[in-house]
Design a protein around this motif. Structure first.
Motif, PDB file in Angstrom:
ATOM      1  N   THR A   1      23.597 -24.879 -43.806  1.00 28.06           N
ATOM      2  CA  THR A   1      22.222 -24.617 -43.309  1.00 28.06           C
ATOM      3  C   THR A   1      21.284 -25.607 -43.099  1.00 28.06           C
ATOM      4  OG1 THR A   1      22.449 -22.388 -44.724  1.00 28.06           O
ATOM      5  CG2 THR A   1      20.424 -23.094 -44.133  1.00 28.06           C
ATOM      6  N   LEU A   2      20.462 -25.652 -42.085  1.00 34.17           N
ATOM      7  CA  LEU A   2      19.567 -26.693 -41.573  1.00 34.17           C
ATOM      8  C   LEU A   2      18.305 -26.755 -42.545  1.00 34.17           C
ATOM      9  CD1 LEU A   2      18.919 -29.075 -39.497  1.00 34.17           C
ATOM     10  CD2 LEU A   2      17.351 -27.062 -38.388  1.00 34.17           C
TER      11      LEU A   2
ATOM     12  N   VAL B   1      11.339 -17.819 -39.236  1.00 32.83           N
ATOM     13  CA  VAL B   1      12.066 -16.862 -40.005  1.00 32.83           C
ATOM     14  C   VAL B   1      13.338 -16.292 -38.970  1.00 32.83           C
ATOM     15  CG1 VAL B   1      10.598 -14.834 -39.098  1.00 32.83           C
ATOM     16  CG2 VAL B   1      11.925 -14.540 -41.335  1.00 32.83           C
ATOM     17  N   ASN B   2      13.311 -16.426 -37.758  1.00 32.63           N
ATOM     18  CA  ASN B   2      14.293 -15.929 -36.962  1.00 32.63           C
ATOM     19  C   ASN B   2      15.068 -17.294 -36.161  1.00 32.63           C
ATOM     20  OD1 ASN B   2      13.760 -13.214 -37.131  1.00 32.63           O
ATOM     21  ND2 ASN B   2      11.774 -13.297 -35.821  1.00 32.63           N
ATOM     22  N   GLU B   3      14.799 -18.395 -36.551  1.00 33.34           N
ATOM     23  CA  GLU B   3      15.304 -19.654 -36.010  1.00 33.34           C
ATOM     24  C   GLU B   3      16.859 -19.690 -36.553  1.00 33.34           C
ATOM     25  OE1 GLU B   3      14.717 -21.830 -33.835  1.00 33.34           O
ATOM     26  OE2 GLU B   3      12.691 -21.505 -33.321  1.00 33.34           O
ATOM     27  N   PRO B   4      17.561 -20.148 -35.708  1.00 32.33           N
ATOM     28  CA  PRO B   4      19.217 -20.115 -36.276  1.00 32.33           C
ATOM     29  C   PRO B   4      19.241 -21.379 -37.062  1.00 32.33           C
ATOM     30  CG  PRO B   4      18.991 -19.836 -33.936  1.00 32.33           C
ATOM     31  CD  PRO B   4      17.470 -19.963 -34.367  1.00 32.33           C
ATOM     32  N   GLY B   5      19.898 -21.264 -38.182  1.00 28.50           N
ATOM     33  CA  GLY B   5      20.305 -22.305 -38.963  1.00 28.50           C
ATOM     34  C   GLY B   5      18.902 -22.238 -40.050  1.00 28.50           C
ATOM     35  N   VAL B   6      18.095 -21.431 -40.132  1.00 27.56           N
ATOM     36  CA  VAL B   6      16.930 -21.573 -41.121  1.00 27.56           C
ATOM     37  C   VAL B   6      17.000 -20.134 -41.915  1.00 27.56           C
ATOM     38  CG1 VAL B   6      14.334 -21.517 -41.419  1.00 27.56           C
ATOM     39  CG2 VAL B   6      15.431 -23.007 -39.543  1.00 27.56           C
ATOM     40  N   ILE B   7      16.860 -20.307 -43.357  1.00 25.31           N
ATOM     41  CA  ILE B   7      16.997 -19.282 -44.278  1.00 25.31           C
ATOM     42  C   ILE B   7      15.456 -19.228 -44.811  1.00 25.31           C
ATOM     43  CG2 ILE B   7      17.882 -18.243 -46.239  1.00 25.31           C
ATOM     44  CD1 ILE B   7      20.505 -19.364 -45.498  1.00 25.31           C
ATOM     45  N   MET B   8      14.648 -18.210 -44.654  1.00 30.29           N
ATOM     46  CA  MET B   8      13.321 -17.934 -45.392  1.00 30.29           C
ATOM     47  C   MET B   8      13.458 -16.723 -46.272  1.00 30.29           C
ATOM     48  SD  MET B   8      11.624 -20.468 -43.779  1.00 30.29           S
ATOM     49  CE  MET B   8       9.690 -19.989 -43.996  1.00 30.29           C
TER      50      MET B   8
ATOM     51  N   VAL C   1      11.987 -27.501 -35.978  1.00 32.81           N
ATOM     52  CA  VAL C   1      13.569 -27.291 -36.068  1.00 32.81           C
ATOM     53  C   VAL C   1      14.217 -28.323 -35.087  1.00 32.81           C
ATOM     54  CG1 VAL C   1      15.474 -25.897 -35.120  1.00 32.81           C
ATOM     55  CG2 VAL C   1      13.859 -24.744 -36.639  1.00 32.81           C
ATOM     56  N   GLY C   2      13.586 -28.540 -33.848  1.00 34.82           N
ATOM     57  CA  GLY C   2      14.165 -29.708 -33.029  1.00 34.82           C
ATOM     58  C   GLY C   2      13.905 -31.268 -33.748  1.00 34.82           C
ATOM     59  N   TYR C   3      12.860 -31.181 -34.537  1.00 38.92           N
ATOM     60  CA  TYR C   3      12.641 -32.581 -35.099  1.00 38.92           C
ATOM     61  C   TYR C   3      13.612 -32.871 -36.099  1.00 38.92           C
ATOM     62  CZ  TYR C   3      10.521 -36.130 -37.870  1.00 38.92           C
ATOM     63  OH  TYR C   3       9.915 -37.255 -38.625  1.00 38.92           O
ATOM     64  N   LEU C   4      14.056 -31.702 -37.207  1.00 36.87           N
ATOM     65  CA  LEU C   4      15.127 -31.907 -38.150  1.00 36.87           C
ATOM     66  C   LEU C   4      16.248 -32.120 -37.472  1.00 36.87           C
ATOM     67  CD1 LEU C   4      13.627 -29.304 -40.652  1.00 36.87           C
ATOM     68  CD2 LEU C   4      13.311 -31.836 -40.550  1.00 36.87           C
ATOM     69  N   LYS C   5      16.590 -31.560 -36.407  1.00 38.73           N
ATOM     70  CA  LYS C   5      17.900 -31.624 -35.674  1.00 38.73           C
ATOM     71  C   LYS C   5      18.009 -33.105 -35.154  1.00 38.73           C
ATOM     72  CE  LYS C   5      19.026 -27.001 -34.751  1.00 38.73           C
ATOM     73  NZ  LYS C   5      19.141 -25.978 -33.107  1.00 38.73           N
ATOM     74  N   SER C   6      17.219 -33.899 -35.009  1.00 40.94           N
ATOM     75  CA  SER C   6      17.017 -35.153 -34.331  1.00 40.94           C
ATOM     76  C   SER C   6      17.753 -36.212 -35.374  1.00 40.94           C
ATOM     77  CB  SER C   6      15.707 -35.670 -33.861  1.00 40.94           C
ATOM     78  OG  SER C   6      14.801 -35.941 -35.015  1.00 40.94           O
ATOM     79  N   PHE C   7      17.594 -36.018 -36.554  1.00 38.01           N
ATOM     80  CA  PHE C   7      18.076 -36.934 -37.854  1.00 38.01           C
ATOM     81  C   PHE C   7      19.391 -36.898 -37.709  1.00 38.01           C
ATOM     82  CE2 PHE C   7      13.838 -35.777 -39.365  1.00 38.01           C
ATOM     83  CZ  PHE C   7      13.485 -37.254 -39.803  1.00 38.01           C
ATOM     84  N   SER C   8      20.047 -38.281 -37.673  1.00 39.39           N
ATOM     85  CA  SER C   8      21.530 -38.447 -37.614  1.00 39.39           C
ATOM     86  C   SER C   8      22.133 -38.227 -39.184  1.00 39.39           C
ATOM     87  CB  SER C   8      21.621 -39.866 -37.245  1.00 39.39           C
ATOM     88  OG  SER C   8      21.564 -40.767 -38.288  1.00 39.39           O
ATOM     89  N   GLU C   9      23.688 -38.095 -38.960  1.00 33.33           N
ATOM     90  CA  GLU C   9      24.096 -37.971 -40.266  1.00 33.33           C
ATOM     91  C   GLU C   9      24.068 -38.831 -41.274  1.00 33.33           C
ATOM     92  OE1 GLU C   9      25.709 -35.219 -41.568  1.00 33.33           O
ATOM     93  OE2 GLU C   9      25.180 -34.294 -39.896  1.00 33.33           O
ATOM     94  N   GLU C  10      23.900 -40.351 -40.658  1.00 30.48           N
ATOM     95  CA  GLU C  10      23.738 -41.727 -41.408  1.00 30.48           C
ATOM     96  C   GLU C  10      22.428 -41.540 -42.050  1.00 30.48           C
ATOM     97  OE1 GLU C  10      23.874 -46.412 -40.595  1.00 30.48           O
ATOM     98  OE2 GLU C  10      23.998 -45.063 -39.079  1.00 30.48           O
TER      99      GLU C  10
END
Length: 476
Positions: free
Chosen positions: A281-282, A306-313, A395-404
């Motif tokens: 989960t993101l 609440v309706n964003e994919p990868g997000v649980i509220m 959501v876009g901002y959090l997805k921008s973080f790399s695995e590292e």
């Protein structure tokens, strides 16, 4: 010639004992140095003893009756009234033996999250021979003390009232036992020599619940306050800011110069980095959707996410079922949302840290524990409210973080987990504390305040009669 002979005689008389003494000192020093360098354990022990002598906070405990601290735990466990704020969880009390000197703190999550008062008190009540890890040194002579600790379980007192008869909580009436206890504490300490010598400025109160000691806050404002944040001390909404009601708490009563921000007690168990598994989960959030004042941002974020994919509220309450859901949700999510609620902080932040879930802090007015000792930016993501409320932005901002980057956040988080841990694993909290734990960090933070406290006491003493020090807010 006579002078020359006299000088020679004196030199001769002194040379033998002086030479003997010098040789003795050199031999003694050589043996000592050889012992220290050949015995690292002894060297470390010597250094530790020296540091313990030079670096500690000397604490004197005000002699309040037991009924205002551990006696409140007796009251809690003997009560037949269950906390009405905990739906579907009628058995939140722990069955414990009667007449314990140091009863355990309640497991009721609404109360347990504020248990700092219990663990700080337990450290001071631990026998000296077991307190070698503590930065605080208990003293029994007031003249030796740096600070005076007031052993009132203010949060437990407030929560007992809120859980049984909330309707009178803000009223100064005899039916409000919390108010009665607050007055008892103040009537006691303000008559002591300790209070009179400093005007209370060197007294330490633990007020972790945002409404603890609500009725006497103006009177204890000069003291060192241990609080989870300043949110319960002044209101931010425009309606209240224009109010002249005596219930309005002035922000000049709290300051980072004298007060200490302490962590909530986390409710979720600690997850070791070696135990961590893949997170699918993101972003995760569990809590009440509807909050007041600064917490209205939570409702807006909820509607956006609440309706964003990868997000649980999840809407939830901290009962037994809610705790299990939170453990599962936080341990399987990369990021955990921490929006402001009724106050800028909540226990949720420290649950996330213990779960190695990267905190996403959306709370512009937040104050955090142990800043200067801990750099939260090394394991947390801070987002301005205005940015977080932009559609599709967070959501876009959090997805921008790399695995590292995410792995580094988790590694840094693992290094600081113990700093936010109160429980020392001993019954009643009586025993050695973790030197890297929350209690020791609180003592060290109080120690940092001493120069300003002493300056304030001196400034007050030199004021002519009838002249008061102007109230100024030093909030940064």
């Amino acid at each position: 010639m006579a002078l020359k002979n006299t000088s020679t005689t004196i030199t001769s008389l002194c040379s033998i004992p002086t030479l003997f003494l010098s040789l003795t000192l050199i031999c003694t020093l050589s043996v000592t140095l050889f012992f220290l360098f050949s015995n690292p354990q002894a060297q470390t022990q010597t250094q530790t003893q020296t540091q313990a002598t030079l670096h500690h906070l000397k604490v004197y405990i005000s002699d309040l009756p037991r009924s205002l601290n551990y006696g409140l735990l007796d009251t809690y466990y003997s009560s037949t009234t269950f906390d009405s704020r905990l739906p579907n969880n009628p058995h939140h009390k722990t069955h414990i033996p009667k007449n314990l000197k140091f009863p355990p703190y309640p497991e009721n999550p609404l109360i347990k999250q504020y248990s700092a008062e219990y663990w700080i008190m337990a450290d001071l009540m631990t026998p000296d021979n077991l307190r070698t890890n503590s930065f605080a040194k208990r003293v029994f002579d007031l003249n030796q003390a740096d600070v005076v600790f007031v052993p009132f379980f203010a949060t437990l007192s407030a929560e007992l009232q809120l859980g049984t008869n909330k309707g009178v909580f803000r009223k100064k009436v005899d039916e409000n036992m919390d108010y009665v206890r607050q007055r008892e504490v103040l009537d006691f300490v303000t008559k002591t020599q300790a209070w009179n010598r400093s005007g209370g400025r060197d007294h330490v109160f633990v007020l972790t619940d945002p409404v603890a000691m609500w009725h006497v806050r103006a009177e204890i404002a000069p003291a060192i306050l241990l609080v989870v944040d300043f949110g319960g001390w002044f209101r931010l909404d425009s309606k209240s800011s224009n109010s002249s009601t005596p219930d309005m708490i002035q922000h000049t009563q709290v300051s980072l110069l004298k007060d200490v921000i302490v962590p909530y007690t986390h409710l979720l168990p600690r997850l070791q980095l070696s135990e961590d598994q893949r997170r699918r989960t993101l972003l995760y959030f569990k809590g009440a959707k509807h909050r007041h004042r600064g917490g209205i941002v939570r409702e807006k974020l909820w509607d956006l996410l609440v309706n964003e994919p990868g997000v649980i509220m999840e809407e939830g309450f901290p009962n037994a079922t809610g705790v299990e859901q939170s453990i599962r949700g936080m341990r399987t999510s990369e990021f955990c949302l921490h929006p402001a609620g009724d106050t800028p902080t909540s226990c949720r932040l420290f649950d996330a840290i213990q779960s190695l879930c990267i905190p996403v802090i959306v709370s512009d007015n937040i104050e955090l524990p142990f800043e200067g000792m801990v750099d939260y930016s090394e394991f947390s993501v801070f987002v301005a409210v205005n940015d977080a409320l932009r559609p599709n932005w967070l959501v876009g901002y959090l997805k921008s973080f790399s695995e590292e980057q995410k792995n580094k956040f988790q590694q840094n988080m693992a290094h600081v987990q113990s700093i936010f841990e109160y429980d020392n694993g001993h019954p009643g909290g009586i025993g050695p504390i973790n030197p890297d734990g929350a209690v020791n960090h609180i003592w060290k933070k109080v120690h940092q305040k001493l120069p300003m406290i002493k300056e304030a006491i001196v400034r007050e003493k030199r004021k002519p009669p009838g002249v008061s020090i102007p109230l100024r807010c030093h909030c940064t």
